[in-house]
Scaffold this active site. Structure first.
Site, PDB file in Angstrom:
ATOM      1  N   ASP A 103     -27.488 -46.550  60.272  1.00 52.40           N
ATOM      2  CA  ASP A 103     -27.706 -47.420  59.375  1.00 52.40           C
ATOM      3  C   ASP A 103     -28.341 -48.831  59.951  1.00 52.40           C
ATOM      4  O   ASP A 103     -27.898 -48.753  61.144  1.00 52.40           O
ATOM      5  CB  ASP A 103     -26.615 -47.865  58.451  1.00 52.40           C
ATOM      6  CG  ASP A 103     -26.223 -46.724  57.388  1.00 52.40           C
ATOM      7  OD1 ASP A 103     -27.028 -45.939  57.109  1.00 52.40           O
ATOM      8  OD2 ASP A 103     -25.166 -46.875  56.894  1.00 52.40           O
TER       9      ASP A 103
HETATM   10  N1  URA Z   1     -21.829 -43.341  58.218  1.00 52.61           N
HETATM   11  C1  URA Z   1     -22.430 -44.484  57.595  1.00 52.61           C
HETATM   12  O1  URA Z   1     -22.076 -45.165  56.629  1.00 52.61           O
HETATM   13  N2  URA Z   1     -23.565 -45.277  58.283  1.00 52.61           N
HETATM   14  C2  URA Z   1     -24.028 -44.756  59.543  1.00 52.61           C
HETATM   15  O2  URA Z   1     -24.810 -45.295  60.122  1.00 52.61           O
HETATM   16  C3  URA Z   1     -23.527 -43.603  59.919  1.00 52.61           C
HETATM   17  C4  URA Z   1     -22.463 -42.878  59.534  1.00 52.61           C
END
Ligand code: URA
Length: 233
Positions: A103
């Site tokens: 993310d």
């Molecule tokens: N899980 C998440 O919620 N975000 C990420 O970036 C990676 C794994």
């Protein structure tokens, strides 16, 4: 492969740069200067030099990046800064892409490669590649939350999450390892136990730990040993 494509894919020169160099006798194929860059070569066996420097053919590139905050895991985006923009032009010409997504506000280990088949394998749920995240969450985790996260929780998918491993540093921080990569997986797992992730950093992917000497936004190519570990999947 055409010689001009070879020179651009190896990040040696753009097509216009190599055209200019070839005109000046700066491109050789097996010891002979070539002016026509449309000639086809075998990258595995032919010997090419560019401006007196041998051009080493590397079929696949693997890069480890320490992803910083605020950058998106994509090759291009009209509005947001992408992880590809943190790399030199040479790698962008080699058509590399992030192997999976973190993310925008998740930090840490991101692998980028131009090996599509391997990336597909590594991301396949069948492959069970382990990813470990360091986290902090809003509320203390109870023993029941711990047990639920480890056993599997309902995040609104067809089935519960696969078993996870949890190692707590405190009641609100620790490391969690999962073998899936669903959209916002870790954040949704914590939501499922009425909690909220406030910090998330990937510290390990497919047995490869994040190189902590890399500052946020820095990157390096994988070592031979790391490449072998990745390609063994
Ligand atoms: N899980 C998440 O919620 N975000 C990420 O970036 C990676 C794994």
């Amino acid at each position: 492969m055409r010689l001009d494509k070879f020179l651009s894919e190896t990040g040696t020169a753009t097509r216009s740069e190599s055209k200019k160099a070839a005109r000046a006798g700066g491109v050789t194929l097996n010891g002979v200067a070539v002016r026509d860059l449309s000639v086809h070569i075998n990258p595995e066996t032919d010997f090419v030099t560019y401006m007196d420097t041998p051009v080493i053919y590397q079929k696949y590139i693997y890069i480890m990046m320490n992803k910083p905050d605020g950058v998106i895991s994509a090759t291009e985006d009209g509005n947001e800064k992408t992880v590809l923009e943190l790399l030199p032009e040479k790698y962008r010409k080699m058509e590399i892409f992030p192997c999976g997504r973190l993310d925008k506000n998740t930090l840490g280990l991101l692998i980028l490669t131009n090996n599509g088949a391997l990336a597909h394998r590594l991301l396949s749920p069948k492959c069970h590649v382990e990813k470990t995240y360091r986290f902090e969450c809003e509320r203390p985790l109870t023993q029941e939350d711990e047990a639920l996260l480890c056993r599997g929780v309902d995040i609104g998918e067809k089935s519960s999450t696969q078993p996870a491993k949890l190692h707590l540093f405190s009641s609100r921080s620790g490391e969690i390892s999962v073998t899936e990569g669903k959209f916002h997986q870790i954040k949704r797992m914590f939501q499922a136990v009425c909690n909220k992730i406030t910090y998330l950093e990937r510290v390990r992917f497919a047995d490869i730990p994040l190189d902590t000497s890399l500052a946020r936004g820095e990157w390096r190519e994988l070592t031979e040993e790391e490449t072998k570990m990745l390609e063994s999947h």
